[in-house]
Motif scaffolding. Structure first.
Motif, PDB file in Angstrom:
ATOM      1  N   TYR A 321      -6.900  -1.451   1.341  1.00 47.59           N
ATOM      2  CA  TYR A 321      -5.945  -2.560   1.309  1.00 47.59           C
ATOM      3  C   TYR A 321      -4.710  -2.182   0.498  1.00 47.59           C
ATOM      4  O   TYR A 321      -4.793  -1.429  -0.469  1.00 47.59           O
ATOM      5  CB  TYR A 321      -6.584  -3.811   0.698  1.00 47.59           C
ATOM      6  CG  TYR A 321      -7.639  -4.437   1.571  1.00 47.59           C
ATOM      7  CD1 TYR A 321      -7.388  -4.710   2.912  1.00 47.59           C
ATOM      8  CD2 TYR A 321      -8.889  -4.749   1.051  1.00 47.59           C
ATOM      9  CE1 TYR A 321      -8.363  -5.285   3.715  1.00 47.59           C
ATOM     10  CE2 TYR A 321      -9.867  -5.326   1.849  1.00 47.59           C
ATOM     11  CZ  TYR A 321      -9.599  -5.588   3.183  1.00 47.59           C
ATOM     12  OH  TYR A 321     -10.558  -6.150   3.964  1.00 47.59           O
ATOM     13  N   LEU A 322      -3.585  -2.725   0.894  1.00 41.26           N
ATOM     14  CA  LEU A 322      -2.366  -2.502   0.126  1.00 41.26           C
ATOM     15  C   LEU A 322      -2.513  -3.096  -1.272  1.00 41.26           C
ATOM     16  O   LEU A 322      -3.104  -4.164  -1.433  1.00 41.26           O
ATOM     17  CB  LEU A 322      -1.185  -3.175   0.830  1.00 41.26           C
ATOM     18  CG  LEU A 322      -0.659  -2.528   2.114  1.00 41.26           C
ATOM     19  CD1 LEU A 322       0.486  -3.357   2.681  1.00 41.26           C
ATOM     20  CD2 LEU A 322      -0.202  -1.107   1.853  1.00 41.26           C
ATOM     21  N   ARG A 342      -2.630  -9.440   4.602  1.00 40.53           N
ATOM     22  CA  ARG A 342      -3.790  -8.561   4.697  1.00 40.53           C
ATOM     23  C   ARG A 342      -4.420  -8.701   6.086  1.00 40.53           C
ATOM     24  O   ARG A 342      -4.750  -9.814   6.515  1.00 40.53           O
ATOM     25  CB  ARG A 342      -4.815  -8.926   3.629  1.00 40.53           C
ATOM     26  CG  ARG A 342      -6.069  -8.060   3.718  1.00 40.53           C
ATOM     27  CD  ARG A 342      -7.022  -8.347   2.583  1.00 40.53           C
ATOM     28  NE  ARG A 342      -6.484  -7.845   1.329  1.00 40.53           N
ATOM     29  CZ  ARG A 342      -7.206  -7.741   0.208  1.00 40.53           C
ATOM     30  NH1 ARG A 342      -8.470  -8.122   0.198  1.00 40.53           N
ATOM     31  NH2 ARG A 342      -6.668  -7.269  -0.886  1.00 40.53           N
ATOM     32  N   ARG A 404      -2.490   3.892   2.457  1.00 45.11           N
ATOM     33  CA  ARG A 404      -2.956   2.499   2.573  1.00 45.11           C
ATOM     34  C   ARG A 404      -2.174   1.772   3.656  1.00 45.11           C
ATOM     35  O   ARG A 404      -2.710   0.951   4.411  1.00 45.11           O
ATOM     36  CB  ARG A 404      -2.798   1.774   1.230  1.00 45.11           C
ATOM     37  CG  ARG A 404      -3.701   2.289   0.145  1.00 45.11           C
ATOM     38  CD  ARG A 404      -3.588   1.473  -1.140  1.00 45.11           C
ATOM     39  NE  ARG A 404      -2.314   1.625  -1.821  1.00 45.11           N
ATOM     40  CZ  ARG A 404      -2.019   2.642  -2.637  1.00 45.11           C
ATOM     41  NH1 ARG A 404      -2.906   3.599  -2.851  1.00 45.11           N
ATOM     42  NH2 ARG A 404      -0.847   2.716  -3.227  1.00 45.11           N
ATOM     43  N   HIS A 408      -3.283  -0.439   6.852  1.00 39.41           N
ATOM     44  CA  HIS A 408      -2.770  -1.802   6.961  1.00 39.41           C
ATOM     45  C   HIS A 408      -2.126  -2.025   8.326  1.00 39.41           C
ATOM     46  O   HIS A 408      -2.407  -3.017   9.010  1.00 39.41           O
ATOM     47  CB  HIS A 408      -1.750  -2.040   5.840  1.00 39.41           C
ATOM     48  CG  HIS A 408      -1.076  -3.366   5.903  1.00 39.41           C
ATOM     49  ND1 HIS A 408      -1.543  -4.463   5.221  1.00 39.41           N
ATOM     50  CD2 HIS A 408       0.034  -3.777   6.590  1.00 39.41           C
ATOM     51  CE1 HIS A 408      -0.745  -5.500   5.478  1.00 39.41           C
ATOM     52  NE2 HIS A 408       0.210  -5.108   6.301  1.00 39.41           N
ATOM     53  N   ASN A 439     -10.124  -0.146  11.118  1.00 44.42           N
ATOM     54  CA  ASN A 439      -9.244  -1.291  10.949  1.00 44.42           C
ATOM     55  C   ASN A 439      -9.092  -2.100  12.230  1.00 44.42           C
ATOM     56  O   ASN A 439      -8.238  -2.977  12.323  1.00 44.42           O
ATOM     57  CB  ASN A 439      -7.886  -0.824  10.430  1.00 44.42           C
ATOM     58  CG  ASN A 439      -8.017  -0.276   9.016  1.00 44.42           C
ATOM     59  OD1 ASN A 439      -8.263  -1.019   8.087  1.00 44.42           O
ATOM     60  ND2 ASN A 439      -7.921   1.040   8.882  1.00 44.42           N
TER      61      ASN A 439
END
Lengths: 522, 267
Positions: A321-322, A342, A404, A408, A439
């Protein structure tokens, strides 16, 4: 018939003869082909060497050069003794008699490394000579030269054509059973260190973190460390991730010693056609075992006689995750606001806000692909970080969030594009599985080397670069395509997520470590 | 040369049209500069007309084309297509002034908060302006640029990458084709004329000098025509050495901050 007094051996010479014979290190063919005068004399080459040759400074084989050996061991020539006898007696089992440009390795390590290189299917002595024409073919052991000089001097080691052929053969080979390298429930070290280089590629750090988490889950006492820790207080077992960069950057060089390498496991992530892979070769070949991110590469190391398995860590989604600070990065702020949230990997294909994403560095192959298809892609909502900077993605503020960010963006994309760096279809696990599949986006890739778990048409979609636009159009614009996309997406997530798979991976890596750890040194 | 110098106002309006609608909030001005690009300029204009972003203020500056009938071509095109735009203007320089002055003329006439800059031999894909504008507005940037597709003589991808003042000081990798906040253009006193070239690089360095922030939009949406005789390929390469010196002189602070004195400026 009376013995020829010129060929009668003294008791010492007789003993030397036995010693050399027993070692198997005298190369009669070499001796005769290099010393043409001896070939003409009809004298037995070994007797000639024992009685006269060594005094004349002649070499008994391609590896033993008396001059450099005597410089290192001056006593070896005391009392007119043959230094080759000294070498055989003090370095039993070795055939490499000098250190070349690797002075911090023992001759034992170097001998093992050279023998392993000879057996590595990517290596072909004649090709090494073809690439390095300055070497004299008759007197040079190409594997020895490649290890002791070739890699440190930055020469190319493998021929491109031979790498292709070898990869092709590895893809169709039945292969050695890697179960032979797994000892279930065997002894394990008290402490394990996973090492990555803090100056290296940020993706390597991620792989090391995931490996660390997986080993902890497997019940090992494991720490994630970098090159700045103290080598003297290292854990019992060291696993070096990406040796091609670890031992070359900053203080990583301090770790490049035989004592550390020979007991360590290397985690190779590099592709065989690259110069980087060649730079990692000495460390891979002299290690106790190799874990490889690529199935076919692990097989190549097994064929070379190294304990090796193909392994990829369990994927922890949390780390991708960022971070809060990443939100200020320009590459995040250019996203439409809805895409800065997110992502949820369970978002269905139809509801994803970006069409196609790509993350990867510039290369001739990719350049041609994107130039040819720019007009096609321009109609979709893309995020193509096709990197033109030639520096690796490191931990600088500019680059640190990019890894990241790739996850994302994939989390918001329908399709994650995989265009290979070059003509070799390496299955880039980090991009394909961790970056994209995990993802929830559908991977559309150029054809890849076969993967034992992830299969085309089931977990991802494969097409030649030329026809990828057709595939993408079908996925985005037709009901059949959309249904297939959703199915493939879910298959991939399931394959990654199944707890039983994760437990099996834990058991597997534990078994391999145990195998390497409990195998007595030979 | 300064954008406020009264003697620099040398343009004459050759065509103008303005819609009676109120000025849209998301109006983007498009500045196209032309000098003897009669072969290409209609492609550029068609590309602008085909943009998905509706609210456009088109300004074409002809920098005294003398080898083709550019002005007649552009005028005819505008007569046919002006309805597409909120405003549509052709300005003709009475004397050839060079690309910096031509762009400044266009900016002076622009009324949108953002201005998209383009040479008449290039072209863009339909989503280009909408995407660059959305990213600049939503992200709060003073400029946005995307990746280029090189076409015609050579087919490849441009050199764009993440905006990084340190890397920009080392070498320019951002093309002039970009969306710029009009106020930022005014604050840096526009494009400067540099005889040897690199005025686009100089513009970005002035941008950095003033603390403005640009952003890279990672999509390939603009097309850069490669033809044998573009000015960049000829003159600028010949003047490469002196241009590095000119940039260091004009931007000493950046040079000091990011380039060590011992680093090889020729690299």
């Amino acid at each position: 018939m009376p013995a020829d007094p010129l060929l009668t051996l003294t008791p010492t010479e007789q003993q030397d003869l036995e010693t050399v014979k027993e070692s198997g290190l005298f190369d009669a063919d070499f001796y005769l082909s290099v010393h043409r005068d001896v070939a003409g004399s009809k004298i037995d080459p070994l007797i000639h060497y024992i009685k006269y040759g060594f005094r004349e400074g002649r070499q008994p084989n391609r590896n033993f050069r008396p001059g450099p050996y005597l410089r290192q061991y001056p006593d070896a020539g005391a009392d007119n003794r043959n230094p080759f006898i000294h070498f055989i007696r003090t370095h039993g089992g070795c055939h490499i008699a000098h250190h070349g440009l690797l002075p911090r390795f023992h001759l034992e390590d170097l001998s093992v490394g050279a023998r392993t290189l000879e057996q590595l299917p990517f290596f072909e002595p004649d090709l090494y000579h073809d690439i390095n024409r300055d070497l004299e073919r008759a007197t040079t052991d190409m594997a020895e030269h490649a290890l002791l000089y070739g890699v440190p001097e930055g020469r190319r080691i493998f021929g491109a054509l031979h790498v292709s052929r070898t990869l092709g053969a590895l893809c169709v080979a039945k292969g050695l059973d890697d179960a032979d390298y797994i000892t279930p429930d065997g002894a394990i070290p008290d402490s394990v260190g996973i090492y990555y280089n803090s100056n290296g590629n940020v993706f390597i750090h991620e792989i090391a973190s995931d490996l660390h988490a997986t080993l902890c889950d497997a019940g090992l006492n494991c720490a994630l460390l970098d090159e700045n820790s103290n080598p003297d207080t290292r854990p019992e077992l060291c696993i070096f991730v990406a040796p091609h960069e670890f031992f070359h950057l900053g203080r990583g060089q301090d770790w490049a010693t035989g004592a550390i390498i020979r007991d360590a496991i290397m985690f190779n992530t590099e592709q065989p056609q690259t110069l980087w892979f060649e730079r990692g070769i000495p460390f891979l070949l002299m290690a106790a075992g190799v874990i490889d991110i690529c199935h076919q590469m692990a097989e190549s190391f097994r064929q070379a006689g190294l304990p090796a398995i193909h392994f990829t860590p369990n994927i922890s989604t949390e780390s991708t995750y960022l971070h809060k600070s990443d939100m200020q990065h320009a590459m995040v702020r250019i996203l439409p606001p809805a895409c800065r949230r997110r992502p949820d990997r369970n978002t269905p294909f139809a509801d994803r806000l970006l069409d196609i994403s790509f993350f990867g560095g510039a290369s001739t192959h990719r350049e041609a692909f994107f130039a040819r298809n720019a007009a096609f892609f321009a109609q979709f909502r893309n995020y193509f970080y096709y990197r033109k900077f030639t520096t690796p993605i490191d931990s600088s503020p500019r680059d640190n969030p990019l890894s990241r960010l790739a996850s994302h963006v994939a989390g918001h994309s329908r399709i994650a594009l995989n265009i290979h760096r070059d003509d070799y279809g390496f299955f880039e696990w980090h991009r394909i599985v961790k970056g994209a599949m995990a993802n929830g986006s559908v991977v559309v890739s150029e054809p890849c080397l076969p993967h034992p778990v992830f299969r085309p048409n089931e977990h991802f979609l494969e097409e030649s670069g030329r026809h990828i636009p057709n595939l993408i159009e079908w996925l985005l614009h037709t009901p059949d395509g959309q249904a297939k996309a959703e199915e493939v997406r879910l298959n991939a997530i399931r394959a990654i997520d199944t707890p039983a798979h994760n437990r099996a991976r834990c058991a597997r890596i534990r078994g391999f470590i145990s195998h390497v750890w409990s195998t007595p040194e030979t | 040369m300064s954008i406020t110098a009264p003697w620099m106002a040398t343009g004459q309006t050759a065509f103008t049209f303005r819609s009676r609608r109120k000025k849209p909030l998301d109006l983007v001005s498009v500045c196209i500069t032309n000098f003897n690009y009669g072969d290409y300029v209609l492609d550029a204009l068609d590309a602008i007309a085909a943009q998905t972003h509706a609210a456009l203020d088109l300004i074409v500056v002809d920098d005294h084309s003398d080898r083709d009938d550019s002005v007649a071509l552009i005028t005819a095109w505008m007569e046919e297509n002006h309805q597409r735009f909120w405003r549509c203007t052709l300005i003709v320089h009475t004397r050839n002034q060079g690309p910096s002055a031509a762009r400044n003329t266009a900016f002076r006439h622009a009324v949108g908060a953002f201005v998209f800059v383009m040479d008449a031999d290039n072209t863009i894909y339909p989503r280009a302006i909408a995407r660059l504008h959305e990213a600049a507005r939503d992200g709060g940037f003073d400029a946005t640029y995307c990746q280029l597709e090189y076409f015609d003589r050579e087919q490849r991808i441009g050199s764009a990458d993440i905006w990084d003042p340190a890397q920009m000081t080392r070498e320019n990798y951002v093309d002039v084709m970009a969306l710029i906040r009009r106020q930022a253009w005014a604050d840096v006193d526009g494009y400067s004329h540099i005889d040897q070239g690199w005025e686009d690089y100089d513009f970005w360095l002035k941008f950095i000098d003033h603390g403005f922030e640009a952003a890279y939009v990672p999509e390939i949406l603009c097309r850069y025509r490669m033809h044998g005789n573009s000015r960049t390929t000829n003159d600028a390469w010949a003047a490469h050495e002196s241009l590095r010196g000119i940039m260091a002189f004009r931007h000493p602070e950046l040079t000091a901050r990011y380039l060590s004195a011992t680093s090889d400026m020729k690299a």
